[in-house]
Scaffold this motif. Structure first.
Motif, PDB file in Angstrom:
ATOM      1  N   ILE A 180       0.843  -1.201   0.000  1.00 28.15           N
ATOM      2  CA  ILE A 180       0.000   0.000   0.000  1.00 28.15           C
ATOM      3  C   ILE A 180       0.874   1.244   0.000  1.00 28.15           C
ATOM      4  O   ILE A 180       0.617   2.207  -0.744  1.00 28.15           O
ATOM      5  N   ASP A 181       1.916   1.254   0.822  1.00 29.94           N
ATOM      6  CA  ASP A 181       2.836   2.393   0.860  1.00 29.94           C
ATOM      7  C   ASP A 181       3.500   2.622  -0.489  1.00 29.94           C
ATOM      8  O   ASP A 181       3.606   3.759  -0.959  1.00 29.94           O
ATOM      9  N   GLN A 182       3.958   1.545  -1.127  1.00 29.47           N
ATOM     10  CA  GLN A 182       4.644   1.686  -2.416  1.00 29.47           C
ATOM     11  C   GLN A 182       3.704   2.212  -3.494  1.00 29.47           C
ATOM     12  O   GLN A 182       4.091   3.049  -4.310  1.00 29.47           O
ATOM     13  N   VAL A 183       2.476   1.748  -3.502  1.00 28.62           N
ATOM     14  CA  VAL A 183       1.504   2.264  -4.468  1.00 28.62           C
ATOM     15  C   VAL A 183       1.288   3.758  -4.229  1.00 28.62           C
ATOM     16  O   VAL A 183       1.282   4.551  -5.170  1.00 28.62           O
ATOM     17  N   ALA A 184       1.150   4.147  -2.979  1.00 32.48           N
ATOM     18  CA  ALA A 184       0.940   5.561  -2.665  1.00 32.48           C
ATOM     19  C   ALA A 184       2.137   6.412  -3.086  1.00 32.48           C
ATOM     20  O   ALA A 184       1.972   7.536  -3.551  1.00 32.48           O
ATOM     21  N   ILE A 185       3.330   5.877  -2.966  1.00 29.14           N
ATOM     22  CA  ILE A 185       4.536   6.627  -3.303  1.00 29.14           C
ATOM     23  C   ILE A 185       4.693   6.790  -4.818  1.00 29.14           C
ATOM     24  O   ILE A 185       5.060   7.863  -5.294  1.00 29.14           O
ATOM     25  N   ILE A 186       4.406   5.740  -5.594  1.00 31.55           N
ATOM     26  CA  ILE A 186       4.706   5.786  -7.022  1.00 31.55           C
ATOM     27  C   ILE A 186       3.498   6.012  -7.920  1.00 31.55           C
ATOM     28  O   ILE A 186       3.641   6.051  -9.139  1.00 31.55           O
ATOM     29  N   VAL A 187       2.335   6.186  -7.334  1.00 34.62           N
ATOM     30  CA  VAL A 187       1.123   6.333  -8.135  1.00 34.62           C
ATOM     31  C   VAL A 187       1.220   7.560  -9.049  1.00 34.62           C
ATOM     32  O   VAL A 187       1.726   8.609  -8.671  1.00 34.62           O
ATOM     33  N   VAL A 188       0.752   7.383 -10.275  1.00 34.75           N
ATOM     34  CA  VAL A 188       0.640   8.472 -11.233  1.00 34.75           C
ATOM     35  C   VAL A 188      -0.821   8.900 -11.196  1.00 34.75           C
ATOM     36  O   VAL A 188      -1.713   8.058 -11.259  1.00 34.75           O
ATOM     37  N   PHE A 189      -1.074  10.198 -11.106  1.00 35.47           N
ATOM     38  CA  PHE A 189      -2.396  10.727 -10.796  1.00 35.47           C
ATOM     39  C   PHE A 189      -3.551  10.014 -11.483  1.00 35.47           C
ATOM     40  O   PHE A 189      -4.442   9.493 -10.828  1.00 35.47           O
ATOM     41  N   ASN A 190      -3.606   9.967 -12.784  1.00 34.82           N
ATOM     42  CA  ASN A 190      -4.768   9.397 -13.469  1.00 34.82           C
ATOM     43  C   ASN A 190      -4.574   7.970 -13.962  1.00 34.82           C
ATOM     44  O   ASN A 190      -5.497   7.377 -14.481  1.00 34.82           O
ATOM     45  N   SER A 191      -3.371   7.429 -13.847  1.00 38.12           N
ATOM     46  CA  SER A 191      -3.165   6.120 -14.449  1.00 38.12           C
ATOM     47  C   SER A 191      -2.714   5.035 -13.479  1.00 38.12           C
ATOM     48  O   SER A 191      -2.499   3.911 -13.895  1.00 38.12           O
ATOM     49  N   GLY A 192      -2.571   5.327 -12.222  1.00 41.08           N
ATOM     50  CA  GLY A 192      -2.205   4.298 -11.254  1.00 41.08           C
ATOM     51  C   GLY A 192      -0.710   4.077 -11.168  1.00 41.08           C
ATOM     52  O   GLY A 192       0.090   4.908 -11.582  1.00 41.08           O
TER      53      GLY A 192
END
Length: 138
Positions: free
Chosen positions: A58-70
């Protein structure tokens, strides 16, 4: 003389219990990962702490997420795989990646019917889905 507030202590244990039950309900999907790690079959999943891996995912997704594309699946899996290496250094590198992919897949599928996977956009680059936001300003 000062007046004391009405005695509401009779309701407190019920309120506390309700809050605790709600908090535990939020952690149930994470705890289910630990309980279901035997479903990894041929992988030796016992050394892995699935709740920690899930929180790290969950932390890694939050850190590397791109605004509209995940966030790209492969990037998330690679990062979580490194964390899995710390938990079980005696396991093979490929196994760390498989465990990381399993955790990510299980987190994506929370709340969906069994047998129906949600996480592929159909393109060549898979991304972790993000919550749509309303970007219009008033």
């Amino acid at each position: 003389m000062t007046e004391e507030p009405p005695d509401s202590s009779a309701n407190l244990p019920d309120d506390w219990l309700a809050r605790r039950v709600k908090a535990l309900a939020c952690t149930a999907p994470l705890q289910a990962l630990e309980e279901n790690k035997r479903s990894l079959g041929r992988l030796a999943a016992e050394p892995y702490q699935m709740v920690e891996l899930a929180l790290h995912t969950i932390d890694q997704v939050a850190i590397i997420v791109v605004f509209n594309s995940g966030a790209e699946h492969d990037t998330v899996i690679k990062r979580v795989g490194k964390f899995a290496t710390v938990q079980a250094p005696e396991q093979q590198e490929a196994e760390h990646g498989e465990v990381a992919a399993w955790v990510l897949r299980k987190l994506i599928d929370i709340g969906h019917r069994p047998g129906k996977s949600h996480g592929s956009t159909g393109g060549s680059t898979r991304r972790v889905p993000t919550v749509a936001t309303n970007s219009s300003s008033s």
